[in-house]
Design a protein around this motif. Structure first.
Motif, PDB file in Angstrom:
ATOM      1  N   HIS A 244       0.838  -1.197   0.000  1.00 41.63           N
ATOM      2  CA  HIS A 244       0.000   0.000   0.000  1.00 41.63           C
ATOM      3  C   HIS A 244       0.878   1.253   0.000  1.00 41.63           C
ATOM      4  CE1 HIS A 244      -2.948  -2.841   2.066  1.00 41.63           C
ATOM      5  NE2 HIS A 244      -3.557  -2.486   0.954  1.00 41.63           N
ATOM      6  N   GLY A 266      -4.642  -0.951  -3.450  1.00 47.84           N
ATOM      7  CA  GLY A 266      -5.116  -2.256  -3.024  1.00 47.84           C
ATOM      8  C   GLY A 266      -4.153  -3.359  -3.443  1.00 47.84           C
ATOM      9  N   ASP A 270      -7.524  -7.496  -1.020  1.00 48.82           N
ATOM     10  CA  ASP A 270      -8.173  -6.288  -0.491  1.00 48.82           C
ATOM     11  C   ASP A 270      -9.505  -6.024  -1.184  1.00 48.82           C
ATOM     12  OD1 ASP A 270      -6.183  -5.680   1.293  1.00 48.82           O
ATOM     13  OD2 ASP A 270      -5.258  -4.100   0.071  1.00 48.82           O
ATOM     14  N   THR A 271     -10.416  -5.406  -0.449  1.00 46.76           N
ATOM     15  CA  THR A 271     -11.620  -4.815  -1.036  1.00 46.76           C
ATOM     16  C   THR A 271     -11.503  -3.309  -0.861  1.00 46.76           C
ATOM     17  OG1 THR A 271     -13.000  -6.736  -0.579  1.00 46.76           O
ATOM     18  CG2 THR A 271     -14.126  -4.647  -0.921  1.00 46.76           C
ATOM     19  N   VAL A 272     -11.455  -2.592  -1.987  1.00 49.58           N
ATOM     20  CA  VAL A 272     -11.246  -1.148  -1.981  1.00 49.58           C
ATOM     21  C   VAL A 272     -12.552  -0.458  -2.353  1.00 49.58           C
ATOM     22  CG1 VAL A 272      -9.936   0.781  -2.957  1.00 49.58           C
ATOM     23  CG2 VAL A 272      -8.824  -1.445  -2.631  1.00 49.58           C
ATOM     24  N   ILE A 281     -10.283   0.491   2.882  1.00 54.81           N
ATOM     25  CA  ILE A 281      -9.644  -0.784   2.554  1.00 54.81           C
ATOM     26  C   ILE A 281     -10.180  -1.827   3.522  1.00 54.81           C
ATOM     27  CG2 ILE A 281      -7.473  -2.052   2.371  1.00 54.81           C
ATOM     28  CD1 ILE A 281      -6.077   0.549   1.724  1.00 54.81           C
ATOM     29  N   ASN A 282     -10.858  -2.822   2.963  1.00 52.92           N
ATOM     30  CA  ASN A 282     -11.487  -3.871   3.777  1.00 52.92           C
ATOM     31  C   ASN A 282     -12.409  -3.271   4.844  1.00 52.92           C
ATOM     32  OD1 ASN A 282     -10.006  -5.825   2.322  1.00 52.92           O
ATOM     33  ND2 ASN A 282      -8.243  -5.512   3.670  1.00 52.92           N
ATOM     34  N   GLN A 286      -9.355   5.124   5.456  1.00 49.35           N
ATOM     35  CA  GLN A 286      -7.972   5.571   5.582  1.00 49.35           C
ATOM     36  C   GLN A 286      -7.979   7.060   5.923  1.00 49.35           C
ATOM     37  OE1 GLN A 286      -5.513   2.938   5.187  1.00 49.35           O
ATOM     38  NE2 GLN A 286      -7.549   2.025   5.364  1.00 49.35           N
ATOM     39  N   ASP A 319      -2.719   3.111   5.025  1.00 54.33           N
ATOM     40  CA  ASP A 319      -2.139   1.983   5.746  1.00 54.33           C
ATOM     41  C   ASP A 319      -0.754   2.328   6.293  1.00 54.33           C
ATOM     42  OD1 ASP A 319      -2.085  -0.568   6.808  1.00 54.33           O
ATOM     43  OD2 ASP A 319      -1.296  -1.498   4.986  1.00 54.33           O
ATOM     44  N   THR A 341     -12.686  -5.758  -5.504  1.00 51.05           N
ATOM     45  CA  THR A 341     -11.926  -6.808  -4.821  1.00 51.05           C
ATOM     46  C   THR A 341     -10.725  -7.186  -5.677  1.00 51.05           C
ATOM     47  OG1 THR A 341     -13.904  -7.649  -3.731  1.00 51.05           O
ATOM     48  CG2 THR A 341     -12.003  -9.121  -3.830  1.00 51.05           C
TER      49      THR A 341
END
Length: 414
Positions: A244, A266, A270-272, A281-282, A286, A319, A341
């Motif tokens: 990230h 991502g 990850d699911t963005v 993110i997930n 952020q 992150d 995803t």
């Protein structure tokens, strides 16, 4: 033939010349060698290049060190520019010195050629021939140390004629050795560019404010794994996978004729999702902080003039990776984007100029629909700006607003 002469003939011309020098001649020869090296037009570039290597390693391993290391590199670059200009002026003002450098270069090339022939055909040059060549080479060196251009030219021609007389057959073959050596140098440069480091020019404003149009960056080619030439295959990972916040250069998988530069948002699994411009993110938002309501940046499109933009400047913590992003207005263009995803072996990328970037959200420029970047298409991680030809800067008044941006020299890519 004496034992000493036989030993010198076996070890080579350079060794034979070294054995013939007095301590005073040896000292003068070394001083002249360093003088020629330091007055070469390549010297400032080599010094700057040698300093750049530890600088890049330092800012990659210890990012906070850039606060003091970048100004030092900028001062060094200015000093090397003054050094280079000074050498040009010196050469123009003293044509005798320029001629001497040329003649000394020819002499060194000739002595080097004789040395290569000796190494290629050991034992085939007679002791008498070798002694004559060594003695004439010492005459060339004496003229070089004396700074006598006419005498140096005369003695070099004499050595050239003697080498043709005594080594004629082998000299014809040495031409191939020269070209093979040149080919080896090209191969080394090719290997460095393919596997270690490569320059890349920023073509658009999609990564503003982190990277500006005209920035020239070096990319680390091996951190994620070496990509095999002419393929999009990485056989093994070297340091680590993309993470990230990394700024990467990649061969666009949907428009393969183009290379893009974007930020990794991502990684696999990850699911963005973007909700009113905030990256999730997930499911975890952020952190993003407004820094400035009206951040002036300059953009341009192909065949157009520079034009100002006034977006909002945010500091985003992706992150743990803190960097700047732009958003044109108080709200994002789309209230929700995603979720996306990320499949195995791929990354999801976005530009820092969030609403002016053909990134993964927009098919990487190929049209509607999400597009991910396979690991094999990643060329490397952007490390540092080594030159910037962008808006403003030196001589911009002569080039429609484009000039040398010294303030961006050696800026780390964060």
């Amino acid at each position: 033939m004496s034992t000493t002469t036989a030993t010198q003939a076996a070890t080579g011309l350079e060794a034979s010349m070294a054995a013939r020098r007095t301590p005073e001649q040896l000292k003068a020869s070394r001083a002249l060698m360093w003088r020629d090296l330091l007055t070469s037009l390549w010297a400032p570039l080599v010094i700057l290049g040698l300093a750049l290597v530890p600088y890049i390693i330092l800012i990659e391993l210890v990012p906070p060190a850039a606060a003091w290391a970048q100004p030092l590199m900028q001062y060094l670059a200015l000093a090397m520019l003054i050094y280079f200009v000074g050498l040009l002026v010196w050469r123009t003002a003293l044509p005798k010195q320029r001629m001497l450098r040329h003649l000394r270069h020819e002499a060194r090339e000739l002595i080097g050629e004789i040395e290569r022939i000796h190494k290629r055909v050991p034992g085939k040059i007679s002791a008498e021939a070798f002694t004559r060549l060594a003695e004439q080479a010492m005459q060339v060196e004496a003229a070089s140390l004396a700074g006598d251009a006419p005498l140096l030219e005369k003695e070099t021609r004499a050595l050239d004629a003697l080498a043709t007389q005594l080594l004629g057959a082998w000299r014809k073959q040495d031409l191939w050795d020269f070209f093979s050596g040149f080919a080896k140098a090209l191969a080394i440069a090719f290997i460095i560019r393919i596997f270690i480091i490569e320059p890349y020019r920023i073509p658009s404003g999609s990564m503003l404010p982190t990277l500006e149009i005209g920035d020239q960056v070096f990319i680390n080619k091996f951190i994620y794994g070496v990509r095999l030439p002419l393929t999009n295959y990485v056989p093994f990972q070297i340091v680590r996978p993309p993470a990230h916040g990394d700024v990467i250069v990649f061969n666009n998988p949907v428009r393969t004729e183009m290379d893009f530069i974007k930020r990794v948002v991502g990684v696999p699994g990850d699911t963005v999702e973007l909700i009113n411009g905030v990256v999730h993110i997930n499911g975890v938002p952020q952190p993003r902080t407004l820094v400035k309501e009206d951040q002036v940046v300059y953009n341009k499109h192909e065949n157009t003039a520079w034009f100002p933009e006034h977006p909002r400047l945010f500091q985003e913590n992706l992150d743990g990776h803190v960097h700047a992003v732009l958003q044109p207005g108080p709200t994002a263009r789309e209230e929700r984007e995603g979720p996306y995803t990320v499949p195995p072996g791929h990354v999801f990328v976005m530009g820092d100029n969030r609403e002016n970037s053909l990134d993964s959200r927009y098919g990487l420029g190929a049209g509607p629909g999400v597009a991910f970047v396979p690991y094999g298409h990643i060329k490397g991680k952007a490390m540092v700006i080594w030159m910037s030809l962008g808006y403003g800067g030196w001589f911009s008044q002569f080039f429609e607003g484009t000039g040398l941006r010294t303030d961006r020299l050696f800026e780390p890519v964060r």
